[in-house]
Design an enzyme around this catalytic site. Structure first.
Site, PDB file in Angstrom:
ATOM      1  N   THR A  27       0.841  -1.202   0.000  1.00 26.10           N
ATOM      2  CA  THR A  27       0.000   0.000   0.000  1.00 26.10           C
ATOM      3  C   THR A  27       0.870   1.244   0.000  1.00 26.10           C
ATOM      4  O   THR A  27       1.702   1.433   0.891  1.00 26.10           O
ATOM      5  CB  THR A  27      -0.901   0.011   1.253  1.00 26.10           C
ATOM      6  OG1 THR A  27      -1.709  -1.159   1.260  1.00 26.10           O
ATOM      7  CG2 THR A  27      -1.772   1.246   1.281  1.00 26.10           C
ATOM      8  N   GLU A  28       0.700   2.083  -1.026  1.00 30.03           N
ATOM      9  CA  GLU A  28       1.480   3.323  -1.181  1.00 30.03           C
ATOM     10  C   GLU A  28       2.975   3.070  -1.006  1.00 30.03           C
ATOM     11  O   GLU A  28       3.705   3.901  -0.484  1.00 30.03           O
ATOM     12  CB  GLU A  28       1.002   4.385  -0.183  1.00 30.03           C
ATOM     13  CG  GLU A  28      -0.472   4.737  -0.295  1.00 30.03           C
ATOM     14  CD  GLU A  28      -0.882   5.275  -1.663  1.00 30.03           C
ATOM     15  OE1 GLU A  28       0.024   5.694  -2.422  1.00 30.03           O
ATOM     16  OE2 GLU A  28      -2.086   5.275  -1.970  1.00 30.03           O
ATOM     17  N   LEU A  29       3.422   1.889  -1.441  1.00 26.37           N
ATOM     18  CA  LEU A  29       4.827   1.497  -1.441  1.00 26.37           C
ATOM     19  C   LEU A  29       5.458   1.504  -0.041  1.00 26.37           C
ATOM     20  O   LEU A  29       6.674   1.732   0.114  1.00 26.37           O
ATOM     21  CB  LEU A  29       5.648   2.390  -2.393  1.00 26.37           C
ATOM     22  CG  LEU A  29       5.166   2.440  -3.852  1.00 26.37           C
ATOM     23  CD1 LEU A  29       6.129   3.258  -4.696  1.00 26.37           C
ATOM     24  CD2 LEU A  29       4.992   1.055  -4.427  1.00 26.37           C
TER      25      LEU A  29
END
Length: 519
Positions: A145-147
């Site tokens: 999630t979102e890196l």
């Protein structure tokens, strides 16, 4: 030859409706269907569909030498299936080309990797199964999630058989190092770590439509020249975009789709190859080990996780939510599990951020609420009702180990009951088949069935008096058989011979019957 890996991220949460305190315990449906339908339909029309069509054309026009990757959350897949099924069809076409790689990710785009490792593993497994079922491919590379990434997450990702992971090329982590190399994870040496090139990403996302930018306008050949000008040893460039950037934040009128279509042609002329990340990584060896002690992400200026865990509101909501993670994982209630997934989406906590300046403006632009406090109040009302439903099924006064033991017993008993039901059905089928073979009248078969039912206690008593009971039962059966034989034999003798056609000889059986009586 340098490899450029383009990643396109697709995510949409299930947005919550206005949920008041007095709805707790009375309304168990939490979602704003109208808003969810309207937003994803609009974004798909201006961004997802034209961008997917552009990617298909780029693949076809370049003889399938152009390749890329797509990262799509499970909640986005569900909404596309519900409201924009043509997007799913386009994604399947992209998968069929063999030129698009699908990444592994948490199903609901949640924060389980920071809160609950077991839930994180379940989320990733569910997402992997969904991708395999829809597109027939198994993800080899992971993007959180979102890196979000750190050393602990790397170890968990490696344990799930992923070969590589993508994260943000944060300056405070890389320092003097370049993001254009392959690194290995400090806690999992076999896991290859790729970092995004933030500068080259922002040249498109922030400056493509910015007349005040010194390099404006940005053209495809200029962009490829910048990539070629990188040091020769830097062999891989990772560019991670949100797909709604194309057609959404950068409208079609800016020429963004034409810019994208031209990239492969100029890349081929200058010796730049557009590859799937797994293919590019397989050819490159790590140049060194990279340790990330504190979690990083691609959100906000700090590039950390403060976008979701930066204040007391966010932490209170997260702690409340994940306090029931183990209990929800044990339940079999489909609706409860579905709500559990949707409530984990990171967006709900992003809306609660109280940051100021540029970061605060970014949070406010995406939030459907008037303030972070409104977002917190609405979410906590929904969460309160959800926790009541969990409590009804699994009370808090029973600890998790005891609950797990009870549920295991119930499941074992359920399996035993199912097995017994199968045996009963098999016996019924055998009895019906036996009835068909004998063609006996229903009344007679019922009598026999009743006798067999009565024989069960008789068999139990045989151990005490086997000889007498067996003799009596045998005599009773012989009598019944004799009576049935006489009853069935008499009508056969009443049939007259075929040769005798006169009425007088029809009465012959009566005489025969009277002779039998005399005898």
């Amino acid at each position: 030859m340098k490899s450029v890996c383009l990643y396109f991220n697709i995510h949409q949460p299930f947005r919550l409706k206005r949920y008041r305190f007095f709805d707790i315990g009375n309304d168990h449906y939490y979602y704003d269907d109208f808003s969810n339908d309207e937003i994803i339909s609009r974004v798909a029309e201006v961004s997802y569909i034209p961008m997917m069509q552009t990617l298909l054309k780029m693949i076809e026009d370049n003889n399938r030498e152009f390749k890329c990757a797509i990262n799509i959350s499970g909640t986005a897949l569900e909404q596309l299936e519900l409201y924009v099924p043509e997007c799913i069809d386009l994604l399947k076409k992209l998968a069929d080309t063999g030129c698009v790689e699908f990444l592994g990710a948490p199903y609901a785009h949640g924060l389980a990797s920071l809160e609950d490792v077991e839930e994180f593993i379940r989320e990733v497994k569910e997402h992997t199964d969904r991708i395999r079922k829809l597109f027939g491919v198994k993800p080899k590379m992971f993007a959180n999630t979102e890196l979000i990434y750190d050393d602990d997450i790397a170890a968990v990702v490696a344990s799930m058989d992923f070969k590589s992971v993508l994260t943000e090329g944060a300056k405070h982590i890389l320092g003097w190092k370049s993001p254009n190399y392959v690194y290995s994870a400090a806690t999992a040496p076999k896991l290859k770590v790729l970092f995004t090139n933030r500068k080259l990403e922002e040249d498109i996302t922030h400056n493509f439509n910015n007349p005040g930018w010194p390099e404006y306008p940005l053209t495809a050949d200029k962009y490829i020249d910048w990539i070629v000008s990188l040091p020769e040893q830097e062999q891989i460039v990772n560019l991670f975009f949100s797909m709604d950037t194309f057609g959404g934040f950068l409208p079609k009128g800016t020429g963004i789709f034409d810019f994208m279509k031209a990239l492969p042609r100029f890349g081929k002329e200058r010796g730049v190859k557009f590859s799937m990340p797994s293919e590019a990584v397989a050819k490159l060896k790590p140049v060194g080990e990279m340790s990330v002690i504190s979690p990083i992400s691609d959100i906000d200026e700090a590039r950390d996780v403060s976008a979701w865990k930066g204040n007391e509101l966010q932490n209170e909501a997260l702690n409340k939510l994940y306090s029931v993670a183990e209990r929800v994982s044990l339940c079999q209630d489909r609706r409860l599990k579905q709500d559990w997934k949707y409530l984990q989406s990171s967006d709900h906590f992003y809306y609660m951020s109280t940051k100021n300046k540029a970061d605060g403006a970014s949070h406010a632009a995406f939030s459907p609420y008037d303030s972070p406090f409104s977002a917190f109040t609405n979410y906590m009302n929904v969460l309160a009702d959800f926790l009541v439903r969990v409590e009804e099924q699994y009370p808090e006064n029973i600890d998790n180990e005891e609950l797990n033991s009870l549920l295991l017993t119930i499941r074992n008993q359920s399996q035993e009951i199912n097995q017994l039901n199968k045996e009963v059905n098999a016996l019924r089928n055998n009895i019906l088949n036996a009835d068909d073979e004998t063609n006996a009248p229903k009344v007679e078969m019922l009598e026999i069935a009743e006798k067999s039912d009565i024989e069960s206690p008789v068999k139990a008593a045989k151990e005490k008096k086997p000889a007498k009971k067996e003799a009596k039962a045998t005599k009773a059966v012989k009598k019944v058989v004799k009576k049935e034989a006489k009853a069935t034999a008499a009508p056969k003798k009443e049939v007259a011979p075929k040769k005798e056609e006169t009425p007088k000889k029809v009465a012959a059986p009566k005489k025969k019957g009277s002779d039998e009586k005399a005898k």
